[in-house]
Enzyme design. Structure first.
Site, mmCIF file in Angstrom:
data_model
loop_
_atom_site.group_PDB
_atom_site.id
_atom_site.type_symbol
_atom_site.label_atom_id
_atom_site.label_comp_id
_atom_site.label_asym_id
_atom_site.label_seq_id
_atom_site.Cartn_x
_atom_site.Cartn_y
_atom_site.Cartn_z
ATOM 1 C CE LYS A 273 -4.262 1.712 2.088
ATOM 2 N NZ LYS A 273 -5.383 1.391 3.026
ATOM 3 C CD GLU A 360 -18.892 -2.205 9.168
ATOM 4 O OE1 GLU A 360 -19.027 -3.294 8.565
ATOM 5 O OE2 GLU A 360 -18.043 -1.356 8.824
ATOM 6 N NE ARG A 388 -22.380 -4.002 4.356
ATOM 7 C CZ ARG A 388 -21.158 -4.147 3.834
ATOM 8 N NH1 ARG A 388 -20.127 -4.430 4.619
ATOM 9 N NH2 ARG A 388 -20.962 -3.977 2.535
HETATM 10 C C1 LIG Z 1 -18.676 -1.574 5.355
HETATM 11 C C2 LIG Z 1 -17.470 -0.666 5.360
HETATM 12 N N1 LIG Z 1 -16.832 -0.433 6.530
HETATM 13 C C3 LIG Z 1 -15.755 0.386 6.561
HETATM 14 C C4 LIG Z 1 -15.306 0.991 5.423
HETATM 15 C C5 LIG Z 1 -14.152 1.961 5.479
HETATM 16 N N2 LIG Z 1 -13.003 1.481 4.698
HETATM 17 C C6 LIG Z 1 -12.758 1.926 3.486
HETATM 18 S S1 LIG Z 1 -11.397 1.256 2.815
HETATM 19 C C7 LIG Z 1 -11.116 0.348 4.234
HETATM 20 C C8 LIG Z 1 -9.945 -0.564 4.331
HETATM 21 C C9 LIG Z 1 -9.963 -1.509 3.185
HETATM 22 O O1 LIG Z 1 -8.818 -2.344 3.272
HETATM 23 P P1 LIG Z 1 -8.444 -3.222 2.018
HETATM 24 O O2 LIG Z 1 -9.663 -3.880 1.488
HETATM 25 O O3 LIG Z 1 -7.356 -4.088 2.438
HETATM 26 O O4 LIG Z 1 -7.984 -2.160 0.922
HETATM 27 P P2 LIG Z 1 -6.594 -1.351 0.869
HETATM 28 O O5 LIG Z 1 -6.935 0.044 1.337
HETATM 29 O O6 LIG Z 1 -5.621 -2.032 1.758
HETATM 30 O O7 LIG Z 1 -6.183 -1.382 -0.564
HETATM 31 C C10 LIG Z 1 -12.096 0.592 5.167
HETATM 32 C C11 LIG Z 1 -12.149 -0.008 6.515
HETATM 33 C C12 LIG Z 1 -16.025 0.741 4.231
HETATM 34 N N3 LIG Z 1 -15.686 1.338 3.059
HETATM 35 N N4 LIG Z 1 -17.084 -0.096 4.230
#
Ligand SMILES: Cc1ncc(C[n+]2csc(CCOP(=O)(O)OP(=O)(O)O)c2C)c(N)n1
Ligand SMILES: CC(=O)[C@@H](O)[C@H](O)COP(=O)(O)O
Ligand SMILES: [Mg+2]
Length: 630
Positions: A273, A360, A388
C-alpha cells in the site's frame, strides 16, 4: 512545483492510453513504463487535489494487467470498496477528469455504474464485490453467455463476513469466477484477524517484504503456512499464489492461466500500500486518505493556527477521560480507528480496545456480549456503516435492552465520499426502535454531555454527530448527564412580529436554525433528544407559535421531524408544521457546505423555505441579509 499533465513532455505513453483497447495495443514490454507514468500522474494529481491515495499506488500494475488480459467491459471487473480504483478509472477513459474526483459534479469517489460501462458495480461499502461478481457469473450461466467475471478484494475487505457468505455460495454453485485477493496487509489501520496472521506467515515464508507483517498469535497455525489456500479451498475455490502484485509478467501469466479456468478461482497477490511513493509506503495509514501534499517530499501543509477540534476529536478525548475513571468502559471499532478518533484510546487502553475488522454486524453483537457481562461497551461506528449492523442493533442489543452506547460519527452529509457514505438515514432507522435513546448534539459540550448521558443509561443509546469542526464553546470539565428526553430553548423570540415561528432543530442544524432565526426573530429549540422527544416542549411551542419548523440533517421521511408531527397529531394540535431535512433522493459528492446549500439546508435555504410557507406575510428588509444561493 510544475504540474504535469499526462500530455506534458516526459509522459511518452500515458497520453496514448485512454481505453483498454489502447492498452492492449501496447507491446507488453512497454507496460512497466506505463506503470511508472501512471504512478507519477497519481502522485502529482493527488498531491494537488487530495483523495484516496496509498491504495491506488498499490493497484497500478494490477489494473494494467486486468484490462490487458480481460476483454473489458464485456468481461466484468468488480472492485471492492473502489477507493483503490483510480488506476482503473485512468485506463477507462477518465484520466483527464481524475482532477475532478470527489468534487461537486466531478468523478465519483468510487466505482459507479452510471459513470462508466467499465464500472461493473457501484461500490463504496466494503466486502460486496464477491457477492456482486457471483451474481454476474450466475447470470452468465443462466443466460448461457461467455463472460468472465473478476472480483478484486483487499485483505481488509476480506475481514467482512459478506465475503465468506459469497465465497461459500459461489463455491457451492461452482461458478466460473475469479477472486483476486489484493493482500497488502493493511486496512486503513493495520489489518486485524487470524487470516491476516496466516497471510503474514505465508508472505514471510516466501520472502515477500513484510513491513507490517509481524505475525502475531495463533502459533498453532504455523503448520497452515504450508497450506496457504486451505481456507479458500474449503469454500470451494482453487487457490493460486501468492504472487507479487507489482510484477506485471507474473500477473499477466496468472491471468492467462486462470481467465478461462472452470469453477471458482482464488488468486492471492501481495502488494504494498503506497507502492512507489516512499512517504506512503512508510506510513500507509497517514496516506490512505489525504488532503493536498507536496508530491516530492510528501509533506502536508501545517495546521492553520487556532483551528478548532472536530466532533471526532472531542469524542476521542471524552472516551479517554472517561475510561481513566471507569474500568468497565470498553471501546469497539469496525476497522475505523483513525476516523473514529480512537488512536489515543487504543494506545492508552489497549486491553479495553477492540478493532474487529470491517465487520460491523460482529462489532454490534460483540458489544452486546460485552454488555451481558457487565461491561460498558462504546461502539464507535460511522452512521453509514451502522447500516450494516442494523438487525444486530435491534435483535441483539435493543430487544435485550443492553447498555451499549453507539457513538455514531459522520452523522449527516459527509461531503466528498458522497451517497454511499452520507449518514443521513440513522435518525429515521433508529427512532423507531423500542428501548433506544437517540441524541444529537448541537456543539462539543452537548456532545460530551450526551455521551455521558448514554454511558449512564441502563439501556441502549446512540449519540450521532457530524463530520465537522465544533463550535468553539466552553466545555464543562466534567460532562454531566442530561435529564432524559428534555430539550432546551436556545433563542427566544423578541415577539416583534407575527406570524410567530419556532425552530425545533436537531444536532448540527441548531446552528443553522439560529442563523435563520436572527432574520425571522424566531424561537429556536435545541431538541437534544430524537427519542424520547420532549413532548412538553413541543406542545408549549405549539401553543406559542403559528408555525413550527423542524430541522434535521437526516432524511425528511421518517426523521426526527416526523416524530414531532406524531406528537402534535397525538395531542390534537392542528398546527402548521414545516419539516426540513434531506429530500427523497441520494445526494452526491462535494463539500458538506456545497451539498447543504444544494439541498437548501443552509441558513439561506431554510429561510427561503420558511418564507415560501409564510408567503404573503410582511417581512422586514433584512430578510435578504443571508447570501442568496447563486
Ligand atoms: C462496510 C465498510 N466499513 C468500513 C469501510 C471503510 N473502509 C474503506 S477502505 C477500508 C480498508 C480496506 O482495506 P483493504 O480492502 O485491504 O484495501 P486497501 O486500502 O488495503 O487497498 C475501510 C475499513 C467501508 N468502506 N465499508
Ligand atoms: C473508502 C472509505 O470508506 C473510507 O476511506 C472513508 O472514505 C473514510 O471516510 P472519512 O474520510 O470520513 O474518515
Ligand atoms: Mg489492504
Amino acid at each position: 512545483m510544475t504540474t504535469h499533465s499526462a500530455d506534458t513532455p516526459g509522459y511518452t505513453l500515458l497520453g496514448r492510453v485512454n481505453t483498454p483497447a489502447d492498452l492492449r495495443q501496447l507491446p507488453v514490454r512497454e507496460l512497466p513504463h506505463l506503470a511508472v507514468e501512471m504512478r507519477r500522474h497519481l502522485i502529482e494529481t493527488l498531491g494537488r487535489i487530495g483523495g484516496h491515495f496509498a491504495a491506488n499506488l498499490g493497484t497500478v500494475e494490477l489494473s494494467i494487467a486486468l484490462h490487458h488480459a480481460f476483454d473489458t467491459p464485456h468481461d466484468r471487473l468488480v472492485w471492492d470498496v473502489g477507493h483503490q480504483a483510480y488506476p482503473h478509472k485512468m485506463l477507462t477513459g477518465r484520466r483527464a477528469r481524475l482532477e475532478s474526483i470527489r468534487k461537486l459534479g466531478g468523478l465519483m469517489p468510487f466505482c459507479h455504474r452510471g459513470e462508466s460501462e467499465y464500472d461493473a458495480f457501484g461500490v463504496g461499502h466494503s466486502s460486496t464485490s464477491i457477492s456482486a461478481a457471483a451474481g454476474m457469473a450466475a447470470a452468465a450461466r443462466v443466460k448461457a453467455e461467455q463472460r468472465r467475471v473478476v472480483a478484486i478484494i483487499g485483505d481488509g475487505g476480506m475481514t467482512g463476513g459478506m465475503a465468506y457468505e459469497a465465497m461459500n455460495h459461489a463455491g457451492h454453485l461452482g461458478l466460473d469466477l475469479l477472486v483476486v485477493y489484493n493482500d497488502n496487509d493493511m486496512s486503513i489501520s493495520e489489518n486485524v484477524g487470524a487470516l491476516r496472521n496466516h497471510s503474514a506467515r505465508i508472505a514471510a515464508k516466501l520472502g515477500f517484504p513484510t513491513p507490517h507483517r509481524e505475525a502475531e498469535g495463533c502459533e498453532n497455525a504455523m503448520h497452515l503456512a504450508d497450506r496457504p489456500g486451505a481456507l479458500f479451498e474449503t469454500l470451494g475455490f482453487a487457490y493460486h499464489g501468492p504472487i507479487d502484485g507489482h510484477d506485471l509478467d507474473a500477473l499477466l501469466g496468472a491471468f492467462e492461466q486462470l481467465k478461462d479456468a472452470k469453477g471458482p478461482q482464488f488468486l492471492h497477490i501481495i502488494t504494498t500500500k503506497g507502492k512507489g511513493f516512499e512517504p506512503a509506503e512508510g506510513d500507509p495509514i497517514k496516506y490512505h486518505g489525504v488532503t493536498q501534499f507536496d508530491p516530492v517530499t510528501g509533506a502536508f501543509p501545517g495546521k492553520k493556527p487556532g483551528s478548532k477540534q472536530t466532533y471526532t476529536q472531542v469524542f476521542g478525548d471524552w472516551l479517554c477521560e472517561t475510561a481513566a475513571r471507569d474500568p468497565k468502559l470498553v471501546a469497539i471499532t469496525p476497522a475505523m480507528r483513525e476516523g473514529s478518533g480512537l488512536v489515543e484510546y487504543s494506545q492508552k487502553f489497549a486491553e479495553r480496545y477492540f478493532d474487529c475488522g470491517i465487520a460491523e454486524q460482529h462489532a454490534v453483537t460483540l458489544a452486546a456480549g460485552l454488555a451481558c457481562e457487565g461491561l460498558k461497551p462504546v461502539c464507535a461506528i460511522y452512521s453509514t456503516f451502522l447500516q450494516r449492523g442494523y438487525d444486530q442493533l435491534i435483535h441483539d442489543v435493543a430487544i435485550q435492552n443492553l447498555p451499549v452506547l453507539f457513538a455514531i460519527d459522520r452523522g449527516g452529509l459527509v461531503g466528498a465520499d458522497g451517497a454511499t457514505h452520507h449518514g443521513v438515514f440513522d435518525l429515521s432507522f433508529l427512532r423507531c426502535i423500542p428501548n433506544l435513546v437517540v441524541m444529537a448534539p448541537s456543539d462539543e459540550n452537548e456532545l460530551r454531555r450526551q455521551l455521558a448521558t448514554g454511558l449512564a443509561h441502563a439501556g441502549p443509546s446512540a449519540v450521532r454527530y457530524p463530520r465537522a469542526t465544533v463550535q468553539g464553546v466552553e466545555v464543562d470539565v466534567i460532562a454531566k448527564p442530561l435529564p432524559l428526553g428534555k430539550g432546551r430553548v436556545v433563542r427566544e423570540t423578541h415577539g416583534r412580529r407575527r406570524p410567530r415561528v419556532a425552530f425545533l432543530a436537531f444536532g448540527a442544524m441548531v446552528q443553522t436554525a439560529l442563523e435563520a432565526a436572527e432574520i425571522l426573530d424566531a424561537t429556536v429549540a435545541d431538541m437534544r433528544f430524537v427519542k424520547p422527544l420532549d413532548v412538553e416542549l413541543i406542545l408549549d411551542l405549539a401553543q406559542e407559535n403559528d408555525l413550527l419548523v423542524t430541522l434535521e440533517e437526516n432524511a425528511r421521511l421518517g426523521g426526527a421531524g416526523s416524530g414531532v408531527n406524531e406528537v402534535l397529531a397525538a395531542h390534537h394540535q392542528p398546527l402548521s408544521v414545516l419539516n426540513l431535512g434531506l429530500p427523497d433522493h441520494f445526494v452526491e459528492h462535494g463539500t458538506r457546505e456545497e451539498l447543504l446549500a444544494q439541498i437548501g439546508l443552509d441558513a439561506a435555504g431554510v429561510l427561503r423555505a420558511v418564507q415560501k410557507r409564510l408567503r404573503g406575510k410582511e417581512f422586514d428588509a433584512r430578510e435578504s441579509a443571508l447570501p442568496r444561493q447563486a
